[in-house]
Design a protein around this motif. Structure first.
Motif, PDB file in Angstrom:
ATOM      1  N   VAL A 134       0.862  -1.191   0.000  1.00  0.00           N
ATOM      2  CA  VAL A 134       0.000   0.000   0.000  1.00  0.00           C
ATOM      3  C   VAL A 134       0.892   1.232   0.000  1.00  0.00           C
ATOM      4  N   GLU A 135       0.310   2.375  -0.322  1.00  0.00           N
ATOM      5  CA  GLU A 135       1.066   3.621  -0.326  1.00  0.00           C
ATOM      6  C   GLU A 135       0.855   4.434   0.952  1.00  0.00           C
ATOM      7  N   LYS A 136      -0.165   4.055   1.737  1.00  0.00           N
ATOM      8  CA  LYS A 136      -0.477   4.809   2.955  1.00  0.00           C
ATOM      9  C   LYS A 136      -0.960   3.862   4.046  1.00  0.00           C
ATOM     10  N   VAL A 137      -0.467   4.082   5.263  1.00  0.00           N
ATOM     11  CA  VAL A 137      -0.874   3.281   6.411  1.00  0.00           C
ATOM     12  C   VAL A 137      -1.446   4.220   7.465  1.00  0.00           C
ATOM     13  N   THR A 138      -2.657   3.931   7.938  1.00  0.00           N
ATOM     14  CA  THR A 138      -3.277   4.716   8.997  1.00  0.00           C
ATOM     15  C   THR A 138      -3.237   3.917  10.287  1.00  0.00           C
ATOM     16  N   LEU A 139      -2.539   4.456  11.281  1.00  0.00           N
ATOM     17  CA  LEU A 139      -2.398   3.791  12.571  1.00  0.00           C
ATOM     18  C   LEU A 139      -3.423   4.335  13.558  1.00  0.00           C
ATOM     19  N   LYS A 140      -3.913   3.501  14.457  1.00  0.00           N
ATOM     20  CA  LYS A 140      -4.864   3.953  15.460  1.00  0.00           C
ATOM     21  C   LYS A 140      -4.177   4.895  16.441  1.00  0.00           C
ATOM     22  N   ASN A 141      -4.957   5.757  17.011  1.00  0.00           N
ATOM     23  CA  ASN A 141      -4.421   6.713  17.974  1.00  0.00           C
ATOM     24  C   ASN A 141      -4.424   6.099  19.375  1.00  0.00           C
ATOM     25  N   VAL A 160      14.089   4.067   5.999  1.00  0.00           N
ATOM     26  CA  VAL A 160      14.568   5.221   6.764  1.00  0.00           C
ATOM     27  C   VAL A 160      13.363   6.045   7.224  1.00  0.00           C
ATOM     28  N   LYS A 161      13.372   6.411   8.527  1.00  0.00           N
ATOM     29  CA  LYS A 161      12.337   7.310   9.034  1.00  0.00           C
ATOM     30  C   LYS A 161      13.010   8.526   9.646  1.00  0.00           C
ATOM     31  N   ALA A 162      12.294   9.637   9.683  1.00  0.00           N
ATOM     32  CA  ALA A 162      12.840  10.872  10.236  1.00  0.00           C
ATOM     33  C   ALA A 162      13.067  10.725  11.733  1.00  0.00           C
ATOM     34  N   GLU A 163      14.158  11.304  12.245  1.00  0.00           N
ATOM     35  CA  GLU A 163      14.469  11.214  13.670  1.00  0.00           C
ATOM     36  C   GLU A 163      13.390  11.850  14.524  1.00  0.00           C
ATOM     37  N   ALA A 164      12.731  12.846  13.979  1.00  0.00           N
ATOM     38  CA  ALA A 164      11.698  13.546  14.754  1.00  0.00           C
ATOM     39  C   ALA A 164      10.434  12.717  14.938  1.00  0.00           C
ATOM     40  N   ASP A 165      10.253  11.711  14.122  1.00  0.00           N
ATOM     41  CA  ASP A 165       9.025  10.904  14.190  1.00  0.00           C
ATOM     42  C   ASP A 165       9.173   9.813  15.241  1.00  0.00           C
ATOM     43  N   ARG A 196      -1.599  13.676  12.340  1.00  0.00           N
ATOM     44  CA  ARG A 196      -0.186  13.872  12.006  1.00  0.00           C
ATOM     45  C   ARG A 196       0.267  12.781  11.048  1.00  0.00           C
ATOM     46  N   THR A 197       1.228  13.137  10.235  1.00  0.00           N
ATOM     47  CA  THR A 197       1.730  12.207   9.224  1.00  0.00           C
ATOM     48  C   THR A 197       3.242  12.100   9.311  1.00  0.00           C
ATOM     49  N   ALA A 198       3.752  11.043   8.735  1.00  0.00           N
ATOM     50  CA  ALA A 198       5.197  10.822   8.645  1.00  0.00           C
ATOM     51  C   ALA A 198       5.477  10.116   7.324  1.00  0.00           C
ATOM     52  N   VAL A 199       6.714  10.202   6.872  1.00  0.00           N
ATOM     53  CA  VAL A 199       7.117   9.542   5.627  1.00  0.00           C
ATOM     54  C   VAL A 199       8.184   8.505   5.958  1.00  0.00           C
ATOM     55  N   TYR A 200       7.906   7.278   5.584  1.00  0.00           N
ATOM     56  CA  TYR A 200       8.867   6.181   5.734  1.00  0.00           C
ATOM     57  C   TYR A 200       9.409   5.898   4.338  1.00  0.00           C
ATOM     58  N   THR A 201      10.738   6.007   4.171  1.00  0.00           N
ATOM     59  CA  THR A 201      11.352   5.932   2.843  1.00  0.00           C
ATOM     60  C   THR A 201      12.073   4.599   2.658  1.00  0.00           C
ATOM     61  N   LEU A 202      11.835   3.968   1.514  1.00  0.00           N
ATOM     62  CA  LEU A 202      12.511   2.724   1.145  1.00  0.00           C
ATOM     63  C   LEU A 202      13.555   3.055   0.081  1.00  0.00           C
ATOM     64  N   ASN A 203      14.818   2.986   0.456  1.00  0.00           N
ATOM     65  CA  ASN A 203      15.914   3.312  -0.458  1.00  0.00           C
ATOM     66  C   ASN A 203      16.511   2.043  -1.062  1.00  0.00           C
ATOM     67  N   TYR A 204      16.873   2.110  -2.360  1.00  0.00           N
ATOM     68  CA  TYR A 204      17.505   0.969  -3.030  1.00  0.00           C
ATOM     69  C   TYR A 204      18.322   1.460  -4.211  1.00  0.00           C
ATOM     70  N   GLU A 209      22.052   3.368  -9.975  1.00  0.00           N
ATOM     71  CA  GLU A 209      21.309   4.596  -9.715  1.00  0.00           C
ATOM     72  C   GLU A 209      20.516   4.467  -8.422  1.00  0.00           C
ATOM     73  N   ASP A 210      20.697   5.427  -7.507  1.00  0.00           N
ATOM     74  CA  ASP A 210      19.975   5.414  -6.236  1.00  0.00           C
ATOM     75  C   ASP A 210      18.527   5.839  -6.463  1.00  0.00           C
ATOM     76  N   LYS A 211      17.601   5.045  -5.924  1.00  0.00           N
ATOM     77  CA  LYS A 211      16.181   5.343  -6.059  1.00  0.00           C
ATOM     78  C   LYS A 211      15.500   5.142  -4.710  1.00  0.00           C
ATOM     79  N   SER A 212      14.257   5.611  -4.604  1.00  0.00           N
ATOM     80  CA  SER A 212      13.524   5.453  -3.353  1.00  0.00           C
ATOM     81  C   SER A 212      12.028   5.407  -3.606  1.00  0.00           C
ATOM     82  N   VAL A 213      11.316   4.809  -2.646  1.00  0.00           N
ATOM     83  CA  VAL A 213       9.857   4.769  -2.645  1.00  0.00           C
ATOM     84  C   VAL A 213       9.402   5.304  -1.296  1.00  0.00           C
TER      85      VAL A 213
END
Length: 265
Positions: A134-141, A160-165, A196-204, A209-213
């Motif tokens: 999936v492209e989006k995950v909704t977690l319960k509060n 990779v996730k942001a340190e602030a998250d 609130r939202t966060a972005v979890y990045t999949l790097n490969y 060539e470096d790419k990400s999802v």
């Protein structure tokens, strides 16, 4: 007398004939060397990753020859034999499912085995692929709430996730047949009135060539709610009387008191 005459006439003729043959033989050797040779015009050949990709090989030869591939399972040759100059077709019999290229050696050998020529044929690797379910995950509060995805890939990837998250954590499972489970766990409840939202990045890496999802994680806003430990507050008639009660709330709150009373907080 007759015998001597014949000898005298025949000998010079034979000598001239032999010299003539010798002279002709020398000319043949100089003008056309019939030593077998085989050359291939192409220095190397690259074919696409898919099945059925094809190319040509240009052969220059003065003899019969046989063409062979040292990787016959995925590289075929047509025709496999011939004589003299020719163009043969090479074709991939299967897709290269790996992301790295693979090589085969095409060898053209003289029928008598005296000479040969070789060319390297490369089949390119397939494109790297990293696809989350999936492209989006909704977690319960709620602290401890979990949800997850499955990542299908043909290359290694790094999440990779942001340190602030800090409000969520991630656990990545072992790869099985190109599939990995990724589990997200809520570590902090959202006590605000906005999601609130966060972005979890999949790097490969895709063939250098470096790419990400990017995957979006969302936690809904807090639903305002509260309850108190008492239903009413009564004071004595004297001033400075106090009473304490407990307020349990979800979301921000404000208490309003009449003019003759104060409330803290």
């Amino acid at each position: 007398m007759r015998t001597n005459f014949i000898k005298a006439w025949l000998m010079p003729c034979l000598t001239m004939a032999l010299l003539s043959m010798a002279f002709v033989g020398c000319n043949n050797t100089q003008e056309g060397d019939d030593t077998p040779y085989i050359t291939i015009a192409e220095e190397s050949i690259a074919l696409a990753a898919e099945k059925g990709a094809q190319g040509t090989v240009t052969i220059d030869a003065n003899c019969g020859w046989v063409a062979t591939s040292n990787q016959p399972k995925w590289l075929t040759v047509v025709p496999r034999q011939g004589n003299g100059k020719s163009v043969i077709t090479i074709k991939t019999a299967s897709e290269n499912e790996n992301t790295t290229a693979r090589e085969a050696i095409l060898t053209v050998t003289a029928t008598d085995g005296s000479v040969k020529a070789e060319v390297t044929v490369t089949q390119m690797g397939t494109a790297a692929s990293v696809v989350p379910s999936v492209e989006k995950v909704t977690l319960k509060n709620a602290v401890g709430a979990q949800d997850g995805i499955t990542v299908t890939s043909n290359v290694a990837w790094t999440g990779v996730k942001a340190e602030a998250d800090t409000w969520y954590s991630v656990e990545v499972g072992e790869a099985v047949n190109g599939r990995q489970a990724v589990t997200f766990t809520v570590e902090e409840a959202n006590e605000t009135l906005e999601a609130r939202t966060a972005v979890y990045t999949l790097n490969y890496n895709d063939r250098g060539e470096d790419k990400s999802v990017e995957l979006t994680l969302e936690q809904p806003a807090c639903v305002p709610a509260f309850e108190t430990s008492v239903e009413e507050v009564s004071f004595a008639t004297t001033a400075a009387d106090e009473m304490t009660f407990t307020l349990t709330a979800a979301g921000p709150w404000t208490l309003t008191a009449p003019e003759w009373a104060t409330v803290t907080p």
